[in-house]
Design a protein around this motif. Structure first.
Motif, mmCIF file in Angstrom:
data_model
loop_
_atom_site.group_PDB
_atom_site.id
_atom_site.type_symbol
_atom_site.label_atom_id
_atom_site.label_comp_id
_atom_site.label_asym_id
_atom_site.label_seq_id
_atom_site.Cartn_x
_atom_site.Cartn_y
_atom_site.Cartn_z
ATOM 1 N N SER A 257 12.892 -5.811 11.373
ATOM 2 C CA SER A 257 11.393 -5.876 12.854
ATOM 3 C C SER A 257 9.940 -6.140 12.033
ATOM 4 O O SER A 257 10.011 -5.647 11.553
ATOM 5 C CB SER A 257 10.926 -5.322 14.486
ATOM 6 O OG SER A 257 11.206 -3.800 13.872
ATOM 7 N N CYS A 258 9.537 -7.556 12.120
ATOM 8 C CA CYS A 258 8.685 -7.971 11.222
ATOM 9 C C CYS A 258 7.098 -7.046 11.935
ATOM 10 O O CYS A 258 6.689 -6.953 12.957
ATOM 11 C CB CYS A 258 8.853 -9.128 11.161
ATOM 12 S SG CYS A 258 7.328 -9.783 9.364
ATOM 13 N N VAL A 259 6.634 -6.158 10.640
ATOM 14 C CA VAL A 259 4.809 -5.685 10.603
ATOM 15 C C VAL A 259 4.459 -6.437 9.562
ATOM 16 O O VAL A 259 4.965 -6.110 8.151
ATOM 17 C CB VAL A 259 4.751 -4.006 10.581
ATOM 18 C CG1 VAL A 259 4.015 -3.654 11.495
ATOM 19 C CG2 VAL A 259 6.238 -4.181 12.183
ATOM 20 N N VAL A 260 3.309 -7.020 9.884
ATOM 21 C CA VAL A 260 2.224 -7.360 8.404
ATOM 22 C C VAL A 260 0.508 -6.741 8.831
ATOM 23 O O VAL A 260 0.806 -6.831 9.677
ATOM 24 C CB VAL A 260 2.099 -8.720 8.632
ATOM 25 C CG1 VAL A 260 1.646 -9.285 6.820
ATOM 26 C CG2 VAL A 260 4.114 -9.617 8.706
ATOM 27 N N GLU A 261 0.643 -6.626 8.290
ATOM 28 C CA GLU A 261 -0.491 -5.567 8.195
ATOM 29 C C GLU A 261 -1.779 -6.150 6.764
ATOM 30 O O GLU A 261 -1.539 -5.841 5.893
ATOM 31 C CB GLU A 261 -1.446 -4.614 8.883
ATOM 32 C CG GLU A 261 -0.736 -3.628 7.542
ATOM 33 C CD GLU A 261 -0.724 -2.254 9.061
ATOM 34 O OE1 GLU A 261 -1.775 -1.703 8.750
ATOM 35 O OE2 GLU A 261 0.415 -1.218 8.925
ATOM 36 N N GLY A 262 -3.263 -6.249 6.783
ATOM 37 C CA GLY A 262 -3.804 -5.950 5.664
ATOM 38 C C GLY A 262 -4.304 -4.715 5.242
ATOM 39 O O GLY A 262 -3.974 -3.620 6.641
ATOM 40 N N THR A 263 -4.641 -4.296 4.109
ATOM 41 C CA THR A 263 -5.664 -2.978 3.713
ATOM 42 C C THR A 263 -6.661 -3.410 3.457
ATOM 43 O O THR A 263 -7.239 -4.258 2.825
ATOM 44 C CB THR A 263 -5.207 -2.064 3.057
ATOM 45 O OG1 THR A 263 -4.805 -3.121 1.646
ATOM 46 C CG2 THR A 263 -3.404 -2.214 3.388
ATOM 47 N N ARG A 264 -7.689 -2.188 3.264
ATOM 48 C CA ARG A 264 -8.441 -1.999 2.325
ATOM 49 C C ARG A 264 -8.815 -2.734 1.076
ATOM 50 O O ARG A 264 -10.289 -3.225 0.700
ATOM 51 C CB ARG A 264 -10.171 -0.746 2.937
ATOM 52 C CG ARG A 264 -10.318 -1.073 4.179
ATOM 53 C CD ARG A 264 -11.124 0.260 4.393
ATOM 54 N NE ARG A 264 -11.424 0.846 5.169
ATOM 55 C CZ ARG A 264 -12.091 1.562 5.986
ATOM 56 N NH1 ARG A 264 -12.561 2.485 4.844
ATOM 57 N NH2 ARG A 264 -12.665 1.811 7.226
ATOM 58 N N GLY A 265 -8.441 -2.470 0.906
ATOM 59 C CA GLY A 265 -7.839 -2.757 -1.278
ATOM 60 C C GLY A 265 -7.086 -4.042 -1.221
ATOM 61 O O GLY A 265 -6.571 -4.543 -2.661
ATOM 62 N N GLY A 266 -6.810 -5.229 -0.209
ATOM 63 C CA GLY A 266 -6.583 -6.427 -0.122
ATOM 64 C C GLY A 266 -5.079 -6.800 0.070
ATOM 65 O O GLY A 266 -3.873 -7.919 0.077
ATOM 66 N N THR A 267 -3.957 -5.700 -0.326
ATOM 67 C CA THR A 267 -3.472 -5.802 -0.236
ATOM 68 C C THR A 267 -2.322 -5.440 0.938
ATOM 69 O O THR A 267 -3.627 -5.529 1.895
ATOM 70 C CB THR A 267 -2.024 -4.416 -0.959
ATOM 71 O OG1 THR A 267 -2.519 -3.045 -0.132
ATOM 72 C CG2 THR A 267 -2.281 -3.364 -2.598
ATOM 73 N N ILE A 268 -1.262 -6.708 0.676
ATOM 74 C CA ILE A 268 -0.226 -6.651 2.644
ATOM 75 C C ILE A 268 0.461 -5.787 2.555
ATOM 76 O O ILE A 268 1.843 -6.071 1.495
ATOM 77 C CB ILE A 268 -0.634 -8.077 2.787
ATOM 78 C CG1 ILE A 268 -1.683 -9.172 3.948
ATOM 79 C CG2 ILE A 268 0.295 -8.300 4.308
ATOM 80 C CD1 ILE A 268 -1.578 -10.762 2.761
ATOM 81 N N LEU A 269 1.077 -5.327 3.457
ATOM 82 C CA LEU A 269 1.831 -3.894 4.346
ATOM 83 C C LEU A 269 2.750 -4.765 4.974
ATOM 84 O O LEU A 269 2.428 -5.753 5.668
ATOM 85 C CB LEU A 269 2.020 -2.739 4.395
ATOM 86 C CG LEU A 269 0.492 -2.310 3.671
ATOM 87 C CD1 LEU A 269 0.565 -1.187 4.511
ATOM 88 C CD2 LEU A 269 1.016 -1.434 2.002
ATOM 89 N N ILE A 270 3.995 -4.766 4.312
ATOM 90 C CA ILE A 270 5.631 -5.539 5.070
ATOM 91 C C ILE A 270 6.119 -4.876 5.703
ATOM 92 O O ILE A 270 6.713 -4.246 4.641
ATOM 93 C CB ILE A 270 5.537 -6.916 4.860
ATOM 94 C CG1 ILE A 270 5.267 -8.022 4.113
ATOM 95 C CG2 ILE A 270 6.962 -6.979 5.274
ATOM 96 C CD1 ILE A 270 5.084 -8.959 3.705
ATOM 97 N N GLY A 271 6.430 -4.320 6.523
ATOM 98 C CA GLY A 271 7.543 -3.738 7.143
ATOM 99 C C GLY A 271 7.926 -4.083 8.437
ATOM 100 O O GLY A 271 7.963 -5.575 9.039
#
Length: 388
Positions: A257-271
């Motif tokens: 199930s899609c979870v998307v968020e940004g981080t302070r370092g600019g990368t995007i995490l996807i789970g």
């Protein structure tokens, strides 16, 4: 006489237990076979969520934990572990899904969670796919950097007098009355203790067995994808409404199930993926492909973004999907703090406070054992004390 406590596990939950216990003036030793935060903590996204929890024992603990994360941030500095009160946005893909989501949010509101209906989700997240019927905004959702959080909590515990001992626990040392008097490590060291806290994460079941108080904590493998660094594109923690159902599912098969968020370092995490495969660490490219496709449907701009890496780890869960927190009636002195599944990072401060309250025999930092009886290990035991 000061109570001697050994905390088994130096992940974020164990570090939080050590932080609160040492802050309360207890004599604390933390032991782990590896470095601080090297297990499940290092494989998480850093979720501090209220939005995905049904009203009940876990949500009660999560609400306290959300308050305590702010308190810890005020004490240690929020930048120490990248505490961000970014809020969460749960989006529905169909009118039927939106109705179910709003009904779920109404139950959470009745339990004290702030939840705001959103008709135009692109007002909050401009890069979302067009045509989504709506969602719910949860302003209390937040994020931390998990390993930094564990390290910061353990450093603070050490400042309060705690010690760190690297070594694997092989068994309990008990007196004639069966009460714990210490733990024995694989190297043969004996760490004296009046109480032992099982905060061993995914290995909580095995550590419980070695202490003579087994609990059914099982591994559930999950993958997280990490993109190349980008300018800020995703403002909140954004996930699809089916995530809540997948978290609560007991299916052995693969669920994503899609979870998307940004981080302070600019990368995007996807789970996020979940599958029961024991401790199999095999890279599964089909899971990566499936998660990437779901993320691209939610945020179409991701189709042109490079995937930098994918990592995987194990979430420790109990059969009823609630953590086990509290003293074990079979071995006096053993206190469990494990089985949090994917919520351990978010629930860590409240778990540490609740464990400390059990050790002190009185409420601590807002945690009252009488208010969290639904998490006690005796829920898994028969009247005779055997596992059900």
């Amino acid at each position: 006489m000061t109570l001697k406590v050994v905390v088994v596990g130096a992940g974020v939950v164990g570090a939080a237990c050590a932080f609160h216990a040492a802050s309360a003036g207890l004599d604390v030793t933390v032991t782990d076979r590896g470095p601080v935060g090297a297990g499940t903590t290092s494989r998480g996204e850093g979720n501090v969520l209220l939005s995905d929890k049904e009203p009940g024992p876990e949500l009660d603990l999560a609400r306290l934990s959300r308050t305590l994360w702010d308190e810890v941030g005020g004490e240690l500095g929020p930048d120490t572990f990248e505490l961000e009160a970014k809020g969460g946005l749960v989006v529905a893909s169909s009118p039927e899904g939106l109705a179910a989501l709003q009904e779920f949010a109404a139950r959470q509101e009745a339990a004290g969670v702030r939840a705001e209906r959103v008709d135009r989700v692109r007002d909050l997240e401009p890069h979302l796919a067009p045509g989504l019927p709506g969602g719910v905004h949860y302003p209390q959702d937040a994020q931390v950097q998990p390993v930094l959080a564990a390290a910061a909590l353990l450093r603070a515990a050490v400042r309060h007098g705690a010690r760190f001992h690297q070594g694997e626990v092989a068994g309990a040392v008990t007196g004639r009355d069966g009460r714990v008097t210490g733990v024995r490590t694989a190297a043969g060291d004996v760490l004296p203790a009046d109480a032992v806290v099982n905060a061993a994460g995914t290995w909580g079941g095995e550590v419980g067995r070695r202490l003579g108080a087994p609990v059914e904590v099982l591994p559930r493998r999950g993958f997280v994808l990490v993109t190349e660094p980008l300018p800020p594109m995703v403002r909140h923690k954004v996930y699809s409404a089916d995530y809540v159902a997948n978290v609560a599912s007991s299916d052995a098969g693969l669920e994503t199930s899609c979870v998307v968020e940004g981080t302070r370092g600019g990368t995007i995490l996807i789970g996020a993926s979940r599958e029961r495969v024991g401790f199999d660490t095999t890279m599964n490219t089909a899971v990566v492909t499936r998660l990437a496709a779901q993320a691209c449907r939610l945020f179409p701009f991701l189709r042109g973004v490079h995937l930098m890496r994918a990592y995987r780890g194990f979430r420790p869960y109990c059969p009823d999907h609630l953590p086990v927190v509290g003293p074990d009636p079979r071995v006096p002195g053993v206190v469990h703090a494990c089985g949090h599944e994917g919520a351990g990072i978010g629930l860590a401060p409240a778990t540490g406070a609740l464990v400390t309250a059990h050790l002190l025999g009185r409420p601590w930092r807002g945690a009252d054992p009488a208010a969290h009886t639904g998490l006690l290990p005796d829920r898994f035991l028969t009247p005779g004390g055997a596992p059900q």
